[in-house]
Every structure is written in structure tokens, then in C-alpha cells.
Scaffold this motif. Structure first.
Motif, PDB file in Angstrom:
ATOM      1  N   LYS A  97      -8.263 -16.665  19.049  1.00 46.62           N
ATOM      2  CA  LYS A  97      -9.030 -16.343  18.188  1.00 46.62           C
ATOM      3  C   LYS A  97     -10.063 -15.083  18.772  1.00 46.62           C
ATOM      4  N   GLU A  98     -10.436 -15.373  20.078  1.00 43.71           N
ATOM      5  CA  GLU A  98     -11.249 -13.622  20.495  1.00 43.71           C
ATOM      6  C   GLU A  98     -10.694 -12.776  21.063  1.00 43.71           C
ATOM      7  N   GLN A 120      -8.044 -12.036  18.732  1.00 41.52           N
ATOM      8  CA  GLN A 120      -8.022 -11.494  17.829  1.00 41.52           C
ATOM      9  C   GLN A 120      -9.397 -10.683  17.013  1.00 41.52           C
ATOM     10  N   LYS A 121     -10.217 -11.122  17.227  1.00 43.25           N
ATOM     11  CA  LYS A 121     -11.452 -10.337  16.936  1.00 43.25           C
ATOM     12  C   LYS A 121     -11.345  -9.620  17.867  1.00 43.25           C
ATOM     13  N   ASN A 127      -9.433  -6.528  16.258  1.00 42.49           N
ATOM     14  CA  ASN A 127      -9.279  -5.714  15.023  1.00 42.49           C
ATOM     15  C   ASN A 127     -10.898  -5.100  15.064  1.00 42.49           C
ATOM     16  N   LYS A 128     -11.468  -5.241  16.324  1.00 46.37           N
ATOM     17  CA  LYS A 128     -12.667  -3.893  16.023  1.00 46.37           C
ATOM     18  C   LYS A 128     -12.553  -2.760  16.664  1.00 46.37           C
TER      19      LYS A 128
END
Length: 143
Positions: free
Chosen positions: A135-136, A138-139, A142-143
Motif C-alpha cells: 500500500k505504501e 502504491q501511494k 501515485n505521487k
């Protein structure tokens, strides 16, 4: 059992033995050879994958262990069972250091190995830690 899955099981067994014996890198080739003879019949095409994965985990162990500690903060590394700890090492290695393995494959394989070889809650524990890392990641993407 598909060959790549069995290869990961041999990697886990090798890392387990290495960790249990106090992490002596000099004996790794012998441990790999023994595990291939005992469990790896028909895995000739996966020998390079096995050796590269073991070497990759060992080479990046300090960073991998730091990542595990960050995402399993309630569990000191030495309190995580040998099986779960080494399954997590393989999963983190495949997620963070091996671009050839798709992230979801790395996570799913680690969970399946944990369900087979770990304790009753190992699959959930490995899923939770690797899922949080994913999840991290993916974050960050996406930045």
C-alpha cells in the motif's frame, strides 16, 4: 505444486536453516545443494532463481530487516518465528529488490508459503505486513 512455488519453498527452507545456524554465509551453497537434492527433483530450470533469490535476500538482509521492523513494529524481529521471518524476507526482497516478480505474485506466494509452513496465523501476519508495504509503495507511485 508449480515449479516456481516449490522453488520459493526451497529458498525459505534454505534461509530458515541459515538463520537457525546463526547466519553462516559460507555454508549457503551446501544448504542449497542439500535442499535441492532432498526437495528439488525436477527443478533444474529453477536453480538460478533459487540461488539468485537466496543471494538477493542475504545481500539486502539489513535493509529487508529494517523494512520488516517498520511494518511489523509490534513484533521485534527476533520475536518473529524463524519461518515467518524468512518468508517475510523473501516477500520483501521480491517486492522491493526484484523487479522481475509482480508485486501481487510476491505477496500471494509469501502468503501461501506461510500457510503451508508457518503457524495458524502466519498467513494473516505475512499478508498484513506485506500488504502494508505494498500500500505504501502504491501511494509513493501515485505521487
Amino acid at each position: 505444486m508449480p515449479n516456481r512455488h516449490l522453488a520459493r519453498c526451497i529458498v525459505m527452507q534454505t534461509l530458515y536453516q541459515w538463520d537457525f545456524k546463526g547466519q553462516p554465509t559460507a555454508v549457503l551453497p551446501a544448504i542449497i545443494e542439500q535442499n535441492l537434492k532432498e526437495f528439488g527433483t525436477g527443478l533444474e530450470d529453477e536453480i538460478e532463481f533459487i540461488k539468485n533469490t537466496v543471494d538477493g535476500v542475504i545481500k539486502n538482509q539489513k535493509k529487508i530487516d529494517e523494512i520488516i521492523q517498520k511494518y511489523a513494529s509490534n513484533w521485534p524481529l527476533e520475536k518473529i518465528t524463524l519461518i515467518d521471518r524468512n518468508i517475510l524476507r523473501i516477500g520483501v526482497y521480491e517486492l522491493k529488490f526484484n523487479n522481475e516478480i509482480p508485486d501481487k505474485v510476491a505477496i500471494n506466494e509469501a502468503i501461501e508459503v506461510a500457510k503451508t509452513y508457518g503457524g495458524p496465523t502466519s498467513g494473516k501476519f505475512v499478508n498484513g505486513v506485506l500488504g502494508a508495504i505494498y500500500k505504501e509503495m502504491q501511494k509513493a507511485d501515485n505521487k
